[in-house]
Structure formats: C-alpha cells, structure tokens
Write a protein that holds these residues in place. Structure first.
Motif, PDB file in Angstrom:
ATOM      1  N   THR A  43       0.805  -1.219   0.000  1.00 32.76           N
ATOM      2  CA  THR A  43       0.000   0.000   0.000  1.00 32.76           C
ATOM      3  C   THR A  43       0.839   1.271   0.000  1.00 32.76           C
ATOM      4  OG1 THR A  43      -0.100   0.119   2.402  1.00 32.76           O
ATOM      5  CG2 THR A  43      -1.826  -1.172   1.278  1.00 32.76           C
ATOM      6  N   GLY A  44       2.142   1.146   0.225  1.00 34.11           N
ATOM      7  CA  GLY A  44       3.020   2.306   0.148  1.00 34.11           C
ATOM      8  C   GLY A  44       3.005   3.215   1.356  1.00 34.11           C
ATOM      9  N   PHE A  45       2.477   2.745   2.495  1.00 35.41           N
ATOM     10  CA  PHE A  45       2.519   3.582   3.686  1.00 35.41           C
ATOM     11  C   PHE A  45       2.801   2.755   4.934  1.00 35.41           C
ATOM     12  CE2 PHE A  45      -1.933   2.316   3.643  1.00 35.41           C
ATOM     13  CZ  PHE A  45      -2.218   2.083   4.979  1.00 35.41           C
ATOM     14  N   GLN A  46       3.329   3.458   5.920  1.00 34.43           N
ATOM     15  CA  GLN A  46       3.486   2.948   7.277  1.00 34.43           C
ATOM     16  C   GLN A  46       2.638   3.848   8.156  1.00 34.43           C
ATOM     17  OE1 GLN A  46       7.745   3.624   6.875  1.00 34.43           O
ATOM     18  NE2 GLN A  46       8.078   1.544   7.641  1.00 34.43           N
ATOM     19  N   MET A  47       2.320   3.366   9.351  1.00 34.34           N
ATOM     20  CA  MET A  47       1.490   4.189  10.227  1.00 34.34           C
ATOM     21  C   MET A  47       1.862   3.963  11.682  1.00 34.34           C
ATOM     22  SD  MET A  47      -2.030   2.050   9.693  1.00 34.34           S
ATOM     23  CE  MET A  47      -3.048   3.061  10.692  1.00 34.34           C
ATOM     24  N   ALA A  48       1.466   4.916  12.507  1.00 29.89           N
ATOM     25  CA  ALA A  48       1.659   4.815  13.956  1.00 29.89           C
ATOM     26  C   ALA A  48       0.316   5.069  14.622  1.00 29.89           C
ATOM     27  CB  ALA A  48       2.696   5.838  14.441  1.00 29.89           C
ATOM     28  N   LEU A  49      -0.260   3.989  15.126  1.00 25.26           N
ATOM     29  CA  LEU A  49      -1.529   4.083  15.849  1.00 25.26           C
ATOM     30  C   LEU A  49      -1.258   4.394  17.309  1.00 25.26           C
ATOM     31  CD1 LEU A  49      -3.125   0.858  14.393  1.00 25.26           C
ATOM     32  CD2 LEU A  49      -3.957   3.176  14.003  1.00 25.26           C
ATOM     33  N   PRO A  50      -2.174   5.081  17.968  1.00 23.00           N
ATOM     34  CA  PRO A  50      -1.995   5.289  19.401  1.00 23.00           C
ATOM     35  C   PRO A  50      -2.191   3.968  20.155  1.00 23.00           C
ATOM     36  CG  PRO A  50      -3.955   6.459  18.602  1.00 23.00           C
ATOM     37  CD  PRO A  50      -3.342   5.772  17.438  1.00 23.00           C
ATOM     38  N   PRO A  51      -1.524   3.810  21.299  1.00 24.06           N
ATOM     39  CA  PRO A  51      -1.742   2.602  22.103  1.00 24.06           C
ATOM     40  C   PRO A  51      -3.232   2.435  22.414  1.00 24.06           C
ATOM     41  CG  PRO A  51       0.101   3.863  22.970  1.00 24.06           C
ATOM     42  CD  PRO A  51      -0.552   4.718  21.909  1.00 24.06           C
ATOM     43  N   GLY A  52      -3.682   1.173  22.416  1.00 22.75           N
ATOM     44  CA  GLY A  52      -5.081   0.897  22.697  1.00 22.75           C
ATOM     45  C   GLY A  52      -5.965   0.878  21.463  1.00 22.75           C
ATOM     46  N   TYR A  53      -5.359   0.984  20.274  1.00 23.89           N
ATOM     47  CA  TYR A  53      -6.113   0.964  19.022  1.00 23.89           C
ATOM     48  C   TYR A  53      -5.500  -0.039  18.060  1.00 23.89           C
ATOM     49  CZ  TYR A  53      -8.665   5.051  20.512  1.00 23.89           C
ATOM     50  OH  TYR A  53      -9.484   5.905  21.203  1.00 23.89           O
ATOM     51  N   GLU A  54      -6.311  -0.474  17.104  1.00 23.25           N
ATOM     52  CA  GLU A  54      -5.855  -1.306  16.000  1.00 23.25           C
ATOM     53  C   GLU A  54      -6.427  -0.727  14.721  1.00 23.25           C
ATOM     54  OE1 GLU A  54      -7.621  -5.134  15.280  1.00 23.25           O
ATOM     55  OE2 GLU A  54      -9.496  -4.548  16.247  1.00 23.25           O
ATOM     56  N   ALA A  55      -5.835  -1.109  13.599  1.00 22.42           N
ATOM     57  CA  ALA A  55      -6.417  -0.815  12.295  1.00 22.42           C
ATOM     58  C   ALA A  55      -6.896  -2.139  11.731  1.00 22.42           C
ATOM     59  CB  ALA A  55      -5.397  -0.168  11.376  1.00 22.42           C
ATOM     60  N   GLN A  56      -8.134  -2.180  11.278  1.00 19.44           N
ATOM     61  CA  GLN A  56      -8.705  -3.386  10.681  1.00 19.44           C
ATOM     62  C   GLN A  56      -8.775  -3.194   9.172  1.00 19.44           C
ATOM     63  OE1 GLN A  56     -12.542  -3.823  12.497  1.00 19.44           O
ATOM     64  NE2 GLN A  56     -11.690  -4.192  14.533  1.00 19.44           N
ATOM     65  N   ILE A  57      -8.191  -4.155   8.445  1.00 17.37           N
ATOM     66  CA  ILE A  57      -8.242  -4.129   6.986  1.00 17.37           C
ATOM     67  C   ILE A  57      -9.401  -5.012   6.554  1.00 17.37           C
ATOM     68  CG2 ILE A  57      -7.014  -4.629   4.846  1.00 17.37           C
ATOM     69  CD1 ILE A  57      -5.786  -2.328   6.454  1.00 17.37           C
ATOM     70  N   ARG A  58     -10.303  -4.433   5.790  1.00 19.25           N
ATOM     71  CA  ARG A  58     -11.534  -5.120   5.393  1.00 19.25           C
ATOM     72  C   ARG A  58     -11.728  -5.038   3.879  1.00 19.25           C
ATOM     73  NH1 ARG A  58     -15.829  -2.725   9.803  1.00 19.25           N
ATOM     74  NH2 ARG A  58     -14.642  -3.268  11.665  1.00 19.25           N
ATOM     75  N   PRO A  59     -12.527  -5.972   3.342  1.00 20.19           N
ATOM     76  CA  PRO A  59     -12.828  -5.923   1.902  1.00 20.19           C
ATOM     77  C   PRO A  59     -13.680  -4.704   1.554  1.00 20.19           C
ATOM     78  CG  PRO A  59     -13.450  -8.050   2.850  1.00 20.19           C
ATOM     79  CD  PRO A  59     -13.128  -7.136   3.991  1.00 20.19           C
ATOM     80  N   ARG A  60     -13.636  -4.341   0.296  1.00 19.77           N
ATOM     81  CA  ARG A  60     -14.545  -3.323  -0.243  1.00 19.77           C
ATOM     82  C   ARG A  60     -15.760  -4.057  -0.793  1.00 19.77           C
ATOM     83  NH1 ARG A  60     -13.330   1.653  -1.449  1.00 19.77           N
ATOM     84  NH2 ARG A  60     -14.435   1.502  -3.414  1.00 19.77           N
ATOM     85  N   SER A  61     -16.933  -3.660  -0.382  1.00 19.48           N
ATOM     86  CA  SER A  61     -18.147  -4.402  -0.737  1.00 19.48           C
ATOM     87  C   SER A  61     -18.392  -4.429  -2.244  1.00 19.48           C
ATOM     88  CB  SER A  61     -19.360  -3.824  -0.005  1.00 19.48           C
ATOM     89  OG  SER A  61     -19.521  -2.451  -0.309  1.00 19.48           O
ATOM     90  N   GLY A  62     -18.117  -3.360  -2.939  1.00 16.14           N
ATOM     91  CA  GLY A  62     -18.340  -3.326  -4.378  1.00 16.14           C
ATOM     92  C   GLY A  62     -17.446  -4.308  -5.125  1.00 16.14           C
ATOM     93  N   LEU A  63     -16.179  -4.405  -4.724  1.00 20.42           N
ATOM     94  CA  LEU A  63     -15.271  -5.369  -5.357  1.00 20.42           C
ATOM     95  C   LEU A  63     -15.715  -6.798  -5.076  1.00 20.42           C
ATOM     96  CD1 LEU A  63     -11.689  -3.899  -4.729  1.00 20.42           C
ATOM     97  CD2 LEU A  63     -12.995  -3.931  -6.866  1.00 20.42           C
ATOM     98  N   ALA A  64     -16.187  -7.031  -3.863  1.00 23.06           N
ATOM     99  CA  ALA A  64     -16.654  -8.370  -3.505  1.00 23.06           C
ATOM    100  C   ALA A  64     -17.893  -8.739  -4.318  1.00 23.06           C
ATOM    101  CB  ALA A  64     -16.944  -8.446  -2.006  1.00 23.06           C
ATOM    102  N   LEU A  65     -18.833  -7.824  -4.421  1.00 21.56           N
ATOM    103  CA  LEU A  65     -20.080  -8.101  -5.138  1.00 21.56           C
ATOM    104  C   LEU A  65     -19.851  -8.282  -6.635  1.00 21.56           C
ATOM    105  CD1 LEU A  65     -23.188  -8.273  -5.304  1.00 21.56           C
ATOM    106  CD2 LEU A  65     -23.197  -5.777  -5.546  1.00 21.56           C
ATOM    107  N   ARG A  66     -19.134  -7.348  -7.247  1.00 27.55           N
ATOM    108  CA  ARG A  66     -18.997  -7.360  -8.705  1.00 27.55           C
ATOM    109  C   ARG A  66     -17.953  -8.336  -9.223  1.00 27.55           C
ATOM    110  NH1 ARG A  66     -20.127  -2.047  -7.517  1.00 27.55           N
ATOM    111  NH2 ARG A  66     -17.980  -1.305  -7.501  1.00 27.55           N
ATOM    112  N   HIS A  67     -16.886  -8.570  -8.439  1.00 23.98           N
ATOM    113  CA  HIS A  67     -15.761  -9.347  -8.967  1.00 23.98           C
ATOM    114  C   HIS A  67     -15.328 -10.518  -8.084  1.00 23.98           C
ATOM    115  CE1 HIS A  67     -15.279  -6.193 -11.956  1.00 23.98           C
ATOM    116  NE2 HIS A  67     -15.305  -5.309 -10.972  1.00 23.98           N
ATOM    117  N   GLY A  68     -15.886 -10.645  -6.897  1.00 22.94           N
ATOM    118  CA  GLY A  68     -15.452 -11.713  -5.996  1.00 22.94           C
ATOM    119  C   GLY A  68     -14.097 -11.444  -5.370  1.00 22.94           C
ATOM    120  N   ILE A  69     -13.688 -10.177  -5.331  1.00 27.04           N
ATOM    121  CA  ILE A  69     -12.395  -9.807  -4.747  1.00 27.04           C
ATOM    122  C   ILE A  69     -12.606  -9.506  -3.271  1.00 27.04           C
ATOM    123  CG2 ILE A  69     -10.481  -8.151  -4.804  1.00 27.04           C
ATOM    124  CD1 ILE A  69     -10.712 -10.039  -7.263  1.00 27.04           C
TER     125      ILE A  69
END
Length: 147
Positions: free
Chosen positions: A49-75
């Motif tokens: 994705t070309g980036f790094q990040m720094a989250l504050p303690p006590g948090y996470e980042a959740q990577i999820r599918p995009r609904s349109g890609l899932a519906l139209r292409h099965g991605i």
C-alpha cells in the motif's frame, strides 16, 4: 485522535488512505504496484500500500474488503479483518484473493481495501478449573439455531 502516516518512496504519486465521505467508517486503501497485477480465480497476493502508520496505544487498524469489489468481482481479503497492531511500523500490505469466476487486474492506485481504526480491549487471563454454566453449554457451530 491522530494517526500518523508515512508515505514510502515507491508510493510518491499515490494518495494516503482517506475517507470517501464525511460519515465513512473506513478509509480507502490503495494498491501500490509497479505494474498491473492480474489475479486468476482462486489466486491470492500480498499487495503493498506504500505507507506505514503509527496508531496510538489501545487501538488497532482493521483491513476489510470493499463491498463493491466483492459483489462485482469476488475480490476479498483473506484473514479478514486483518489486524494492524499499534506497535507495528512496517509497510501495510493487503492479502487479496480472487474468489470470482474471471481474472481480475489490480492497477497502481486502485482502491483495494478499507481500513477501520478501532479501540482494543485487553483481557486479563484467569485460569479456571471450571467455567460458569450457560444454556448453550458446549454446543458448537449451528447449535443456537437448532430445536
């Protein structure tokens, strides 16, 4: 809350994750591939994705599918939602899979996932000889829907 992002040199022309609308829960995450990547049906790939990040303690980042890609292409994403821990500082990558019927091409800058920042609750682990009884008990998959 502030989340700090660092754009990596190979992502110079790519936008950092951002919210598409004022009320979007997830930020769009873009592919940073040097050349188009074609996923055949059933094929998976780790997409940078070309980036790094720094989250504050006590948090996470959740990577999820995009609904349109899932519906139209099965991605979709494997290991979803993927978790990025607050102490991780490497490049964020997305584990994409093609569950569709046709090959799918991912190009540089394509929106391939969404990222939600969420609080994390840490549990205190307590070993117990016995657990409290419940109506469900040890009923497993599908047990709450049976008569």
């Amino acid at each position: 809350m502030k989340v700090f992002f660092k754009k990596l040199p190979h992502a110079e022309s790519i936008e950092l994750p951002d919210y598409a609308t004022r009320d979007s829960a997830g930020m769009d995450v873009r592919a940073v591939v040097d050349e188009p990547l074609t996923l055949k049906p059933g094929q998976r790939a780790l997409v940078p994705t070309g980036f790094q990040m720094a989250l504050p303690p006590g948090y996470e980042a959740q990577i999820r599918p995009r609904s349109g890609l899932a519906l139209r292409h099965g991605i979709t994403m494997l290991n979803t939602p993927g978790t990025i821990d607050a102490d991780y500082r490497g490049e964020v990558s997305v584990l994409v899979v093609n569950l569709g019927q046709e090959p799918y091409e991912i190009s540089r800058g394509d929106r391939i996932a969404q990222m939600v920042i969420a609080p994390v609750t840490r549990a205190e682990i307590v070993e117990a000889g016995e657990l409290p009884e419940t109506v469900r008990g040890e009923g497993g998959f599908g047990s709450t829907g049976s008569n």
